[in-house]
Scaffold this motif. Structure first.
Motif, mmCIF file in Angstrom:
data_model
loop_
_atom_site.group_PDB
_atom_site.id
_atom_site.type_symbol
_atom_site.label_atom_id
_atom_site.label_comp_id
_atom_site.label_asym_id
_atom_site.label_seq_id
_atom_site.Cartn_x
_atom_site.Cartn_y
_atom_site.Cartn_z
ATOM 1 N N GLN A 152 0.681 -1.122 0.031
ATOM 2 C CA GLN A 152 -0.015 -0.041 0.043
ATOM 3 C C GLN A 152 0.876 1.172 -0.032
ATOM 4 O O GLN A 152 0.451 2.190 -0.655
ATOM 5 C CB GLN A 152 -0.755 -0.025 1.321
ATOM 6 C CG GLN A 152 -2.000 1.122 1.103
ATOM 7 C CD GLN A 152 -2.974 0.782 -0.052
ATOM 8 O OE1 GLN A 152 -3.553 -0.026 -0.293
ATOM 9 N NE2 GLN A 152 -3.081 2.254 -0.652
ATOM 10 N N ASP A 183 0.544 3.997 -2.983
ATOM 11 C CA ASP A 183 0.274 5.314 -2.618
ATOM 12 C C ASP A 183 1.342 6.440 -3.321
ATOM 13 O O ASP A 183 1.137 7.387 -3.635
ATOM 14 C CB ASP A 183 0.439 5.650 -1.008
ATOM 15 C CG ASP A 183 -0.742 5.082 -0.651
ATOM 16 O OD1 ASP A 183 -1.766 4.534 -1.144
ATOM 17 O OD2 ASP A 183 -1.004 4.985 0.828
ATOM 18 N N ARG A 211 -8.013 3.202 -4.375
ATOM 19 C CA ARG A 211 -8.248 3.884 -3.156
ATOM 20 C C ARG A 211 -9.433 4.800 -3.311
ATOM 21 O O ARG A 211 -9.373 5.873 -3.219
ATOM 22 C CB ARG A 211 -6.939 4.774 -2.961
ATOM 23 C CG ARG A 211 -5.784 3.967 -2.653
ATOM 24 C CD ARG A 211 -4.424 4.913 -2.766
ATOM 25 N NE ARG A 211 -4.526 6.121 -1.658
ATOM 26 C CZ ARG A 211 -3.966 7.122 -1.848
ATOM 27 N NH1 ARG A 211 -3.185 7.330 -2.914
ATOM 28 N NH2 ARG A 211 -3.964 7.834 -0.863
#
Length: 342
Positions: free
Chosen positions: A36, A40, A144
């Motif tokens: 993750q 990001d 997301r």
């Protein structure tokens, strides 16, 4: 910020992020096998470089997708659109409306989610007959993209955020009103039979009827399959043909109620002299039927505002108070109900 996306390559993004080109490609394609933190970082760079539509101005010009899982929208759905658009205008958020007839996320959930991310959506507010599939939830999570279900017809699990109305209480209030007028032989016309919202309205209605010792025989309960007026005419006609006929009908939407009014007219019955009718939602249609419709007010404008605010909170990584919010319904008495003749 790079202003020419054509000069930006995957290699440039990968070099800046300190990862391989393959990893950047996995992020773009929504693959799950990327940490993750790495995902990001790559997404932030894609937005920074304006690569492939990943805009860097999402915070200054955010948009939210209002998605309808129906090809045919109702008057109630237009009220939902108005409520979310109005809330967006107050928050400085652009609302883009999509529907299943234009985009079908079930066909390729990953592609649908990537397209939303590339177009700069911050969140998805979905109005659909069924809870979206796990594959769609997973695809949105990969990019997301938070999801909020608005007035879901099916009860979502605890992992899904939803905003709805007190359907059980609304059904109970509809029955209590008709019972207070003296009606005892009351019919129920629902929409989609197994939809949670439809069942909640029926159970609330039935609980009030049975509490006074009245009965609801099977021939006085029908489900039209949709909440549209045409089905109200057809199925309302079947209810009015039952012998002995009901003295009142509770329809699970204003459109269905309008159809029942027309079915009564076709049979020479006068509303409310011969038949009382009550609807649900309190859409603008309820004020222009003849006679104006007694109905249950669904707090659609409040629901739209809460759904948008919740979606933005999730997009910002903020904690929300509840995964399931139900706003209160309220009886609105107009001219389509009165005591039975007898």
């Amino acid at each position: 910020m790079a202003s020419d996306p054509q000069r930006v390559t995957l290699a440039k993004v990968a070099q800046t992020a300190g990862v391989s080109v393959a990893t950047v490609s996995k992020v773009i394609n929504g693959r799950p096998d990327v940490a993750q933190q790495t995902r990001d970082k790559v997404l932030d760079l894609l937005r920074h470089y304006n690569y492939g539509g990943y805009r860097d101005d999402l915070r200054s010009h955010p948009t939210v997708e209002l998605f309808f899982g129906f090809e045919r929208l109702s008057i109630y759905h237009t009220e939902i659109i108005q409520s979310v658009v109005d809330a967006g205008a107050r928050e400085g958020i652009a609302v883009v409306v999509g529907r299943r007839g234009d985009h079908d996320p079930t066909a390729d959930p990953a592609a649908w989610a990537r397209d939303l991310a590339a177009a700069g959506r911050r969140a998805v507010i979905a109005v659909t007959a069924n809870t979206l599939s796990p594959a769609i939830h997973e695809a949105l999570n990969r990019v997301r993209m938070p999801l909020v279900l608005l007035d879901p017809e099916s009860l979502p699990d605890d992992s899904i955020v939803s905003v709805g109305a007190t359907n059980f209480s609304g059904g109970h209030a509809a029955a209590a009103h008709l019972l207070s007028l003296g009606h005892r032989r009351i019919a129920y016309l629902g929409g989609t039979e197994h939809a949670w919202s439809n069942q909640a309205r029926l159970h609330g209605f039935r609980s009030a009827v049975e509490a006074v010792g009245a009965r609801m025989p099977g021939e006085l309960v029908r489900h039209a399959g949709t909440f549209h007026a045409a089905e109200g005419i057809e199925h309302g006609g079947h209810l009015l043909a039952v012998d002995p006929a009901p003295t009142a009908v509770f329809a699970a939407s204003d459109e269905l109620a309008a159809g029942v009014i027309e079915a009564a007219r076709l049979r020479g019955l006068r509303v409310p002299d011969d038949l009382s009718i009550i609807g649900f939602d309190n859409t603008p249609l309820a004020q222009v039927t003849s006679p104006p419709l007694t109905t249950i007010h669904g707090p659609v404008h409040e629901m739209g505002a809460v759904a948008l605010r919740t979606a933005l909170q999730l997009a910002a990584g903020e904690k929300i108070d509840s995964h399931h919010v139900e706003l209160a319904t309220q009886l609105v008495v107009r001219e389509s109900t009165r005591p039975p003749r007898d």
